[in-house]
Motif scaffolding. Structure first.
Motif, PDB file in Angstrom:
ATOM      1  N   GLU A 188       0.839  -1.188   0.000  1.00  0.00           N
ATOM      2  CA  GLU A 188       0.000   0.000   0.000  1.00  0.00           C
ATOM      3  C   GLU A 188       0.876   1.240   0.000  1.00  0.00           C
ATOM      4  N   THR A 189       0.513   2.203  -0.822  1.00  0.00           N
ATOM      5  CA  THR A 189       1.293   3.417  -0.890  1.00  0.00           C
ATOM      6  C   THR A 189       1.091   4.259   0.366  1.00  0.00           C
ATOM      7  N   SER A 190       2.110   5.021   0.729  1.00  0.00           N
ATOM      8  CA  SER A 190       1.999   5.899   1.887  1.00  0.00           C
ATOM      9  C   SER A 190       1.308   7.212   1.542  1.00  0.00           C
ATOM     10  N   ALA A 191       1.091   7.455   0.252  1.00  0.00           N
ATOM     11  CA  ALA A 191       0.428   8.679  -0.183  1.00  0.00           C
ATOM     12  C   ALA A 191      -1.022   8.381  -0.521  1.00  0.00           C
ATOM     13  N   GLU A 192      -1.927   9.280  -0.149  1.00  0.00           N
ATOM     14  CA  GLU A 192      -3.345   9.112  -0.410  1.00  0.00           C
ATOM     15  C   GLU A 192      -3.745   9.902  -1.658  1.00  0.00           C
ATOM     16  N   ASP A 193      -4.358   9.220  -2.592  1.00  0.00           N
ATOM     17  CA  ASP A 193      -4.847   9.868  -3.797  1.00  0.00           C
ATOM     18  C   ASP A 193      -6.098  10.671  -3.454  1.00  0.00           C
ATOM     19  N   PRO A 194      -6.299  11.845  -4.052  1.00  0.00           N
ATOM     20  CA  PRO A 194      -7.483  12.644  -3.733  1.00  0.00           C
ATOM     21  C   PRO A 194      -8.790  11.917  -4.029  1.00  0.00           C
ATOM     22  N   LYS A 195      -8.772  11.061  -5.058  1.00  0.00           N
ATOM     23  CA  LYS A 195     -10.007  10.373  -5.435  1.00  0.00           C
ATOM     24  C   LYS A 195     -10.198   9.064  -4.695  1.00  0.00           C
ATOM     25  N   TRP A 196      -9.101   8.414  -4.319  1.00  0.00           N
ATOM     26  CA  TRP A 196      -9.190   7.110  -3.678  1.00  0.00           C
ATOM     27  C   TRP A 196      -8.467   7.160  -2.338  1.00  0.00           C
ATOM     28  N   LYS A 197      -9.156   6.684  -1.313  1.00  0.00           N
ATOM     29  CA  LYS A 197      -8.561   6.729   0.026  1.00  0.00           C
ATOM     30  C   LYS A 197      -7.443   5.708   0.168  1.00  0.00           C
ATOM     31  N   ARG A 198      -7.583   4.573  -0.489  1.00  0.00           N
ATOM     32  CA  ARG A 198      -6.560   3.535  -0.380  1.00  0.00           C
ATOM     33  C   ARG A 198      -6.104   3.167  -1.794  1.00  0.00           C
ATOM     34  N   VAL A 199      -4.844   3.350  -2.047  1.00  0.00           N
ATOM     35  CA  VAL A 199      -4.290   3.086  -3.368  1.00  0.00           C
ATOM     36  C   VAL A 199      -3.274   1.960  -3.253  1.00  0.00           C
ATOM     37  N   TYR A 200      -3.405   0.965  -4.114  1.00  0.00           N
ATOM     38  CA  TYR A 200      -2.502  -0.175  -4.059  1.00  0.00           C
ATOM     39  C   TYR A 200      -1.719  -0.277  -5.372  1.00  0.00           C
ATOM     40  N   PRO A 201      -0.635   0.450  -5.500  1.00  0.00           N
ATOM     41  CA  PRO A 201       0.172   0.323  -6.714  1.00  0.00           C
ATOM     42  C   PRO A 201       0.922  -1.001  -6.706  1.00  0.00           C
ATOM     43  N   CYS A 202       1.307  -1.436  -7.856  1.00  0.00           N
ATOM     44  CA  CYS A 202       1.944  -2.743  -7.972  1.00  0.00           C
ATOM     45  C   CYS A 202       3.460  -2.609  -7.978  1.00  0.00           C
ATOM     46  N   TYR A 203       4.100  -3.268  -7.039  1.00  0.00           N
ATOM     47  CA  TYR A 203       5.557  -3.414  -7.043  1.00  0.00           C
ATOM     48  C   TYR A 203       5.836  -4.899  -7.255  1.00  0.00           C
ATOM     49  N   TRP A 204       6.404  -5.199  -8.387  1.00  0.00           N
ATOM     50  CA  TRP A 204       6.596  -6.603  -8.769  1.00  0.00           C
ATOM     51  C   TRP A 204       8.046  -6.832  -9.133  1.00  0.00           C
ATOM     52  N   ILE A 205       8.613  -7.926  -8.612  1.00  0.00           N
ATOM     53  CA  ILE A 205      10.010  -8.293  -8.887  1.00  0.00           C
ATOM     54  C   ILE A 205      10.045  -9.756  -9.297  1.00  0.00           C
ATOM     55  N   GLN A 206      10.705 -10.057 -10.395  1.00  0.00           N
ATOM     56  CA  GLN A 206      10.801 -11.432 -10.861  1.00  0.00           C
ATOM     57  C   GLN A 206      12.183 -11.685 -11.439  1.00  0.00           C
ATOM     58  N   GLY A 226       5.510   7.654 -10.937  1.00  0.00           N
ATOM     59  CA  GLY A 226       6.277   8.391  -9.952  1.00  0.00           C
ATOM     60  C   GLY A 226       7.753   8.089 -10.088  1.00  0.00           C
ATOM     61  N   VAL A 227       8.555   8.824  -9.369  1.00  0.00           N
ATOM     62  CA  VAL A 227      10.002   8.629  -9.390  1.00  0.00           C
ATOM     63  C   VAL A 227      10.365   7.536  -8.385  1.00  0.00           C
ATOM     64  N   HIS A 228      11.113   6.550  -8.830  1.00  0.00           N
ATOM     65  CA  HIS A 228      11.530   5.437  -7.973  1.00  0.00           C
ATOM     66  C   HIS A 228      13.028   5.196  -8.132  1.00  0.00           C
ATOM     67  N   GLU A 229      13.594   4.634  -7.097  1.00  0.00           N
ATOM     68  CA  GLU A 229      14.969   4.144  -7.152  1.00  0.00           C
ATOM     69  C   GLU A 229      14.926   2.623  -7.067  1.00  0.00           C
ATOM     70  N   ILE A 230      15.525   1.973  -8.038  1.00  0.00           N
ATOM     71  CA  ILE A 230      15.650   0.510  -8.042  1.00  0.00           C
ATOM     72  C   ILE A 230      17.120   0.174  -7.835  1.00  0.00           C
ATOM     73  N   ASN A 240      12.676   1.899  -3.854  1.00  0.00           N
ATOM     74  CA  ASN A 240      12.337   3.038  -3.001  1.00  0.00           C
ATOM     75  C   ASN A 240      11.441   3.986  -3.785  1.00  0.00           C
ATOM     76  N   ALA A 241      10.256   4.267  -3.231  1.00  0.00           N
ATOM     77  CA  ALA A 241       9.388   5.287  -3.815  1.00  0.00           C
ATOM     78  C   ALA A 241       9.839   6.639  -3.268  1.00  0.00           C
ATOM     79  N   LEU A 242      10.269   7.519  -4.149  1.00  0.00           N
ATOM     80  CA  LEU A 242      10.808   8.805  -3.726  1.00  0.00           C
ATOM     81  C   LEU A 242       9.669   9.810  -3.627  1.00  0.00           C
TER      82      LEU A 242
END
Length: 402
Positions: A16-34, A101-105, A217-219
């Motif tokens: 779950e993201t630590s940031a709240e979208d104005p339209k959605w209270k709970r946002v679940y972006p996908c972080y996937w590693i394979q 968004g900006v991320h560090e991998i 890391n989500a920046l």
């Protein structure tokens, strides 16, 4: 988990993201590693999940595993030692999906036995590519797909043909991994857009190809972080305790500090400033600011903490704080989950007792103090281990009879 038999279970990551979208209270972006093995492989071969040493407490180059509170030297392994050194590959492919968004991998490499003759020949080239399609490839590639590619099944051949196209995607970043036996090496990549990123760890004539960890890391801008916990906020809790070092000086950012940090983070995390030259300049600025704060030229100890964290400088105080925090988290886990008290379940974890999982659960139901059987118990137990096992067996039989 040692899995050289290719039976690795799939471990999806969805946070779950630590940031709240104005339209959605709970946002679940996908972080996937394979992880996947390269295509130039023998039939029936696939990516190894190799455990070199199950418990290496004294080596901080070995990544810490909070699931059993130990440092386990483990890696993905391309089985390259069975291929001639002049063969191109197999190598390791890492597919990573991140939201917008900006991320560090970051990819982490550590050569645990680099002092040996053959194992010392590990020198890789890492190529970073971006998948051109917006649609997710999660449904196509997983651990089972890697096995099918190796077995050259009908589906495996189709997936292999898809992977062959990856090589044609333009290389957006390239780096070299060498001399990583004395200490681990992080290779960090800044990603401006969401989507699937492909990292090809080329064997490059080495003994074999290994990779120890992948981190995302989500920046986030300052206003989207938790102000009272900046910069140590971690999305999600581990047994009620944040698995991150506490502030060394326990200081809180005041108005002046927040103005400075906000300006810095704005420059650091906006995509237009995420360039090699910008990141290099920013890293030098953070390091010089940390040194200035340590010398006492700035009154706030908060800045010293913050710059130390951003510069990734781990002093003895920070390391001690991390160890204490993770020990407390593991202690809470053993309270919440009785199976983690059993040495049968987690043989290398600290504070376990020599009882089976069923015996531990029975002790919990009978309200028996399990801590008296820990190695660090101050007093010897009322009953010996064998006596307690007999008592539990008797109680189990009595319960079954009734």
């Amino acid at each position: 988990m040692n899995n050289s038999e290719f039976k690795a279970k799939q471990l999806p990551v969805r946070m779950e993201t630590s940031a709240e979208d104005p339209k959605w209270k709970r946002v679940y972006p996908c972080y996937w590693i394979q992880g996947l093995m390269g295509l130039n492989r023998n039939q029936g071969d696939g990516l190894r999940w190799w455990v070199q040493s199950a418990n290496v407490a004294g080596n901080r180059n070995v990544l810490f595993d909070p699931s059993d509170s130990t440092r386990t030297e483990a890696e993905w392994d391309d089985h390259g030692e069975v291929y001639p050194s002049f063969v191109d590959g197999p190598g390791i492919w890492v597919a990573v999906e991140v939201p917008e968004g900006v991320h560090e991998i970051a990819l982490y490499f550590y050569n645990p036995n680099g002092y040996l003759q053959h194992e010392s020949r590990r020198d890789y080239v890492v190529e970073a590519r971006r998948h051109p399609f917006s649609s997710s490839i999660q449904s196509l590639f997983d651990n089972k797909a890697d096995i099918e590619i190796g077995n050259r099944t009908k589906k495996g051949k189709t997936l292999a043909a898809s992977m062959e196209q990856w090589q044609s995607f333009p290389v957006e970043a390239r780096t070299r991994v060498s001399r990583f036996a004395g200490s681990g090496v992080y290779k960090r990549f800044m990603c401006r857009k969401g989507g699937v990123y492909l990292f090809h760890v080329c064997r490059n004539g080495s003994f074999n190809t290994i990779l120890n960890g992948v981190f995302i890391n989500a920046l986030l801008p300052l206003e989207m972080r938790t102000p009272d916990e900046l910069p140590y906020y971690v999305d999600g809790l581990f047994a009620g305790i944040i698995p991150s070092p506490e502030r060394v000086h326990f200081s809180v950012a005041g108005p002046e500090e927040k103005v400075l940090l906000n300006q810095l983070l704005t420059l650091q995390y906006q995509p237009r400033y995420v360039t090699p030259a910008g990141c290099s300049c920013l890293n030098r600025y953070i390091l010089s600011s940390f040194r200035e704060a340590v010398e006492g030229k700035k009154k706030s100890r908060c800045l010293e903490d913050w710059f130390q964290w951003e510069a990734r400088i781990y002093s003895p105080d920070v390391r001690s704080s991390f160890d204490q925090t993770m020990a407390a988290a593991w202690d809470q886990c053993q309270i919440y989950y009785p199976d983690l008290r059993s040495r049968e379940c987690v043989p290398n974890a600290p504070g376990t007792i020599p009882f089976s999982v069923n015996e531990v659960y029975l002790m919990d139901k009978l309200d028996i103090d399990w801590r008296q059987y820990r190695d660090d118990a101050e007093q010897p137990p009322v009953k010996s281990v064998q006596e307690m096992k007999k008592h539990l067996e008797h109680e189990s039989q009595k319960k079954t009879t009734t």
